[in-house]
Scaffold this active site. Structure first.
Site, mmCIF file in Angstrom:
data_model
loop_
_atom_site.group_PDB
_atom_site.id
_atom_site.type_symbol
_atom_site.label_atom_id
_atom_site.label_comp_id
_atom_site.label_asym_id
_atom_site.label_seq_id
_atom_site.Cartn_x
_atom_site.Cartn_y
_atom_site.Cartn_z
ATOM 1 N N CYS A 138 2.894 0.296 0.467
ATOM 2 C CA CYS A 138 2.450 -0.068 1.819
ATOM 3 C C CYS A 138 1.095 -0.760 1.783
ATOM 4 C CB CYS A 138 2.373 1.185 2.688
ATOM 5 S SG CYS A 138 1.744 0.857 4.338
ATOM 6 N N CYS A 141 -1.289 0.162 4.637
ATOM 7 C CA CYS A 141 -1.953 1.465 4.482
ATOM 8 C C CYS A 141 -3.047 1.406 3.415
ATOM 9 C CB CYS A 141 -0.957 2.547 4.051
ATOM 10 S SG CYS A 141 0.636 2.480 4.853
ATOM 11 N N ASP A 142 -2.817 0.695 2.311
ATOM 12 C CA ASP A 142 -3.678 0.851 1.131
ATOM 13 C C ASP A 142 -4.508 -0.371 0.751
ATOM 14 O OD1 ASP A 142 -2.676 3.401 0.875
ATOM 15 O OD2 ASP A 142 -1.060 2.804 -0.472
#
Ligand code: FAD
Length: 311
Positions: A138, A141-142
């Protein structure tokens, strides 16, 4: 199924992505006593999508988080009840549908499954060991953890391309490794990828191993045309090699296709009477927010008709 308090509903929806939230909006608004069971974040895959540009009504696009928030707010207006649990088993007991989570047993008259998709694993040495230590599924997200880093993205579809483009905001350089000699993703994303000076493409290649000590340091890559092996230094590996439906817990209960997608009729009804499926977990041509929302509405309406016919 043993133990636990049994709670009863007209409708239970498993999964709170756009399909489940839409189904919940329709059934709650029809004054059916509805429970939505969601193990992660309401909004599903939308919560890991930076911008959604092709959902009608938002000419400038909308972030996945904001669209999720708006859909959730709309369902709350009509009183949809939501619990944060994972459905682990579904059974039928004559006319009753029985849903088991870790700590509760629920009974309902009709059930709508909206469990969506999850990322497939690459299945190479190092992937499991370095997940969260440089291996990610992701970018939204990261990505922020990879400021000025050298990144590898694996895959050639829409997700790989959009996630690589998003990563360019943070990373120094991105190499997309793709096993074919052409990308699969939508043309507009391909054009943006080819035009971005931070993105390089490595064609006809597959990752054989992810290496490192405490964090990722390199990947071993094989050229499928020449058989040649090479090692690329990297600080992050983002894997987008396909999605598979989250339907394992339904095996044996209803008809699934070879890949595990739920087979339904045009009204989203599964092979089990009174159980419907909507969104990405269903066998269909196009898996997008717009089609998930359409499925959710159809399944909810069909579930309501099913309940009326039972009276
Ligand atoms: C990176 C990325 C970018 C995308 N970009 C776009 C785009 O630009 N435009 C577009 O239209 N579409 C896009 N999509 C696709 C779109 O997000 C999906 O088609 C859509 O979210 C599917 O909705 P759904 O409700 O069927 O499933 P999901 O969104 O997958 O939601 C399913 C939900 O069910 C929950 N769940 C699963 N199993 C259980 C269980 N056993 N118990 C309880 N809860 C469970 C999950 O936690 C999840 O929240 C993108 C997807 C990704 C991954």
């Amino acid at each position: 199924m043993e133990g636990g308090e049994i709670k009863k509903y007209d409708v239970i929806i498993i999964g709170g992505g756009p399909a489940g939230l839409t189904a919940g909006l329709y059934t709650s608004r029809s004054r059916l006593n509805t429970l939505l069971i969601e193990i992660g974040l309401l909004g599903g895959q939308m919560t890991t999508t930076e911008v959604i540009e092709n959902y009608p009504g938002f000419p400038q696009g909308i972030t996945g988080d904001e669209l999720s928030r708006l859909m959730e707010e709309q369902t709350k207006r009509f009183g949809l009840e939501v619990v944060s649990q994972e459905a682990v088993e579904v059974k039928t007991d004559r006319e009753t549908k029985v849903v088991k989570t870790d700590d509760t047993i629920y009974h309902c008259k009709t059930l709508i499954i909206c469990t969506g998709n999850e990322w497939q694993k690459l299945g190479v040495p190092g992937e499991k060991e370095f997940t969260g230590k440089g291996v990610s599924y992701c970018a939204t997200c990261d990505a922020a953890f990879f400021q000025d880093c050298q990144i590898i993205v694996v895959g050639g579809g829409d997700s790989a391309l959009t996630e690589a483009l998003y990563l360019t905001k943070f990373a120094k350089e991105i190499t997309i490794i793709h096993r074919r000699d052409a990308l699969r993703g939508t043309k507009i994303y391909q054009e943006r990828v080819f035009a971005n000076p931070k993105i390089k493409l490595l064609w006809n290649s597959v990752v054989q191993e992810i290496k490192g000590d405490s964090v990722v340091q390199s990947v071993l890559v094989k050229n499928l045309k020449t058989g040649e092996m090479g090692e690329l230094e990297t600080e992050g590996v983002f894997l987008f090699v396909g999605l598979s439906p989250r339907t394992q817990f339904l095996k044996g209960l209803m008809k699934l296709d070879g890949a595990g997608y739920i087979i339904t009729d045009e009204n989203c009804e599964t092979s089990v009477k009174g159980i419907f499926a909507a969104g990405d977990c269903r066998k269909k041509l196009l898996r997008q927010v717009a089609t998930a929302v359409g499925d959710g509405a159809t399944a909810a309406f069909a579930a309501e008709k099913f309940l009326e016919a039972r009276k």
